[in-house]
Design a protein around this motif. Structure first.
Motif, short mmCIF file in Angstrom:
data_model
loop_
_atom_site.label_atom_id
_atom_site.label_comp_id
_atom_site.label_asym_id
_atom_site.label_seq_id
_atom_site.Cartn_x
_atom_site.Cartn_y
_atom_site.Cartn_z
N GLN A 97 0.82 -1.19 0.00
CA GLN A 97 0.00 0.00 0.00
C GLN A 97 0.86 1.25 0.00
O GLN A 97 2.07 1.18 0.20
CB GLN A 97 -0.94 0.01 1.22
CG GLN A 97 -2.06 -1.00 1.11
CD GLN A 97 -3.00 -0.69 -0.04
OE1 GLN A 97 -3.31 0.46 -0.29
NE2 GLN A 97 -3.42 -1.72 -0.76
N VAL A 98 0.23 2.36 -0.23
CA VAL A 98 0.90 3.65 -0.25
C VAL A 98 0.26 4.54 0.81
O VAL A 98 -0.96 4.60 0.91
CB VAL A 98 0.77 4.31 -1.64
CG1 VAL A 98 1.34 5.72 -1.63
CG2 VAL A 98 1.46 3.46 -2.70
N GLY A 146 -3.34 11.77 -7.99
CA GLY A 146 -4.35 12.77 -8.30
C GLY A 146 -4.67 13.65 -7.12
O GLY A 146 -4.39 13.31 -5.97
N TRP A 147 -5.25 14.80 -7.44
CA TRP A 147 -5.80 15.70 -6.43
C TRP A 147 -7.30 15.81 -6.66
O TRP A 147 -7.76 15.96 -7.81
CB TRP A 147 -5.18 17.09 -6.51
CG TRP A 147 -3.78 17.17 -5.99
CD1 TRP A 147 -2.62 17.09 -6.70
CD2 TRP A 147 -3.39 17.33 -4.63
NE1 TRP A 147 -1.54 17.20 -5.87
CE2 TRP A 147 -1.98 17.36 -4.58
CE3 TRP A 147 -4.09 17.47 -3.42
CZ2 TRP A 147 -1.26 17.51 -3.40
CZ3 TRP A 147 -3.38 17.62 -2.24
CH2 TRP A 147 -1.98 17.64 -2.23
N PHE A 148 -8.03 15.75 -5.57
CA PHE A 148 -9.47 15.93 -5.58
C PHE A 148 -9.82 16.99 -4.55
O PHE A 148 -8.99 17.35 -3.71
CB PHE A 148 -10.18 14.62 -5.23
CG PHE A 148 -10.03 13.54 -6.27
CD1 PHE A 148 -8.83 12.85 -6.40
CD2 PHE A 148 -11.09 13.21 -7.11
CE1 PHE A 148 -8.68 11.86 -7.36
CE2 PHE A 148 -10.96 12.22 -8.06
CZ PHE A 148 -9.75 11.54 -8.19
N ARG A 149 -11.05 17.49 -4.61
CA ARG A 149 -11.48 18.45 -3.60
C ARG A 149 -12.95 18.27 -3.30
O ARG A 149 -13.72 17.77 -4.13
CB ARG A 149 -11.20 19.88 -4.05
CG ARG A 149 -12.01 20.33 -5.25
CD ARG A 149 -11.53 21.72 -5.71
NE ARG A 149 -12.32 22.22 -6.83
CZ ARG A 149 -12.03 23.35 -7.50
NH1 ARG A 149 -10.98 24.08 -7.13
NH2 ARG A 149 -12.78 23.73 -8.50
N ALA A 188 -4.04 8.04 -4.77
CA ALA A 188 -3.17 7.22 -5.61
C ALA A 188 -3.95 6.10 -6.28
O ALA A 188 -4.71 5.39 -5.61
CB ALA A 188 -2.03 6.64 -4.78
N ASP A 189 -3.75 5.98 -7.57
CA ASP A 189 -4.25 4.84 -8.34
C ASP A 189 -3.05 3.96 -8.59
O ASP A 189 -2.18 4.29 -9.39
CB ASP A 189 -4.87 5.34 -9.65
CG ASP A 189 -5.35 4.22 -10.54
OD1 ASP A 189 -5.92 4.51 -11.60
OD2 ASP A 189 -5.14 3.03 -10.19
N SER A 205 -6.69 0.68 -11.67
CA SER A 205 -8.04 0.22 -11.36
C SER A 205 -8.87 1.24 -10.60
O SER A 205 -10.01 0.99 -10.24
CB SER A 205 -7.98 -1.09 -10.56
OG SER A 205 -7.33 -0.88 -9.33
N GLY A 206 -8.29 2.41 -10.34
CA GLY A 206 -9.02 3.45 -9.64
C GLY A 206 -8.26 3.94 -8.42
O GLY A 206 -7.30 3.33 -7.97
N TYR A 207 -8.72 5.09 -7.91
CA TYR A 207 -8.05 5.70 -6.76
C TYR A 207 -8.47 4.96 -5.48
O TYR A 207 -9.60 5.11 -5.00
CB TYR A 207 -8.40 7.17 -6.67
CG TYR A 207 -7.71 7.99 -7.74
CD1 TYR A 207 -8.37 8.36 -8.91
CD2 TYR A 207 -6.39 8.39 -7.58
CE1 TYR A 207 -7.73 9.09 -9.89
CE2 TYR A 207 -5.74 9.12 -8.54
CZ TYR A 207 -6.41 9.47 -9.70
OH TYR A 207 -5.76 10.19 -10.67
N ALA A 208 -7.53 4.19 -4.93
CA ALA A 208 -7.82 3.36 -3.77
C ALA A 208 -7.17 3.87 -2.50
O ALA A 208 -7.59 3.49 -1.40
CB ALA A 208 -7.36 1.92 -4.03
#
Length: 118
Positions: free
Chosen positions: A1-2, A35-38, A98-99, A103-106
């Motif tokens: 994991q990260v 990625g960055w999300f808000r 992080a993806d 498979s997606g941002y987990a």
């Protein structure tokens, strides 16, 4: 994991700038995308920007294109979000994610608050 730890949020006046940092530790993957999300109060979390760790390809939401810049630094393993010409509508909690394998941002950080005053 990260493991992801964000920093750099704060209060800024409209038109100002902030730089967010996201320190990544743990496993690394050749297909890693950061990625960055808000998420603003009362709204759903939205995508802001992403960068491919290998190759550095970037992608931005239309709302931030031309104002925000995402970048990564291999040493240390850090992703940055440079935010310029900030607007009150940029006010939100910003999350790094992080993806690991496409498979997606987990993996998600704890978030950092950005407040832009008018």
């Amino acid at each position: 994991q990260v493991q992801l730890v964000e920093s750099g949020g704060g209060l800024v006046q409209a038109g100002g700038s902030l730089r967010l940092s996201c320190a990544a530790s743990g496993r690394t993957f050749s297909s890693l995308t950061m990625g960055w999300f808000r998420q603003a109060p009362g709204k759903e979390r939205e995508f802001v920007a992403q960068v491919r760790w290998s190759g550095g390809n970037t992608y931005y939401a239309d709302s931030v294109k031309g104002r925000f810049t995402i970048s990564r630094d291999n040493a240390p393993n850090t992703v940055y979000l440079q935010m310029n010409s900030l607007k009150p509508e940029d006010t939100a909690v910003y999350y790094c994610a992080a993806d690991l394998d496409g498979s997606g941002y987990a993996c998600w950080g704890q978030g950092t608050q950005v407040t832009v005053s008018s």
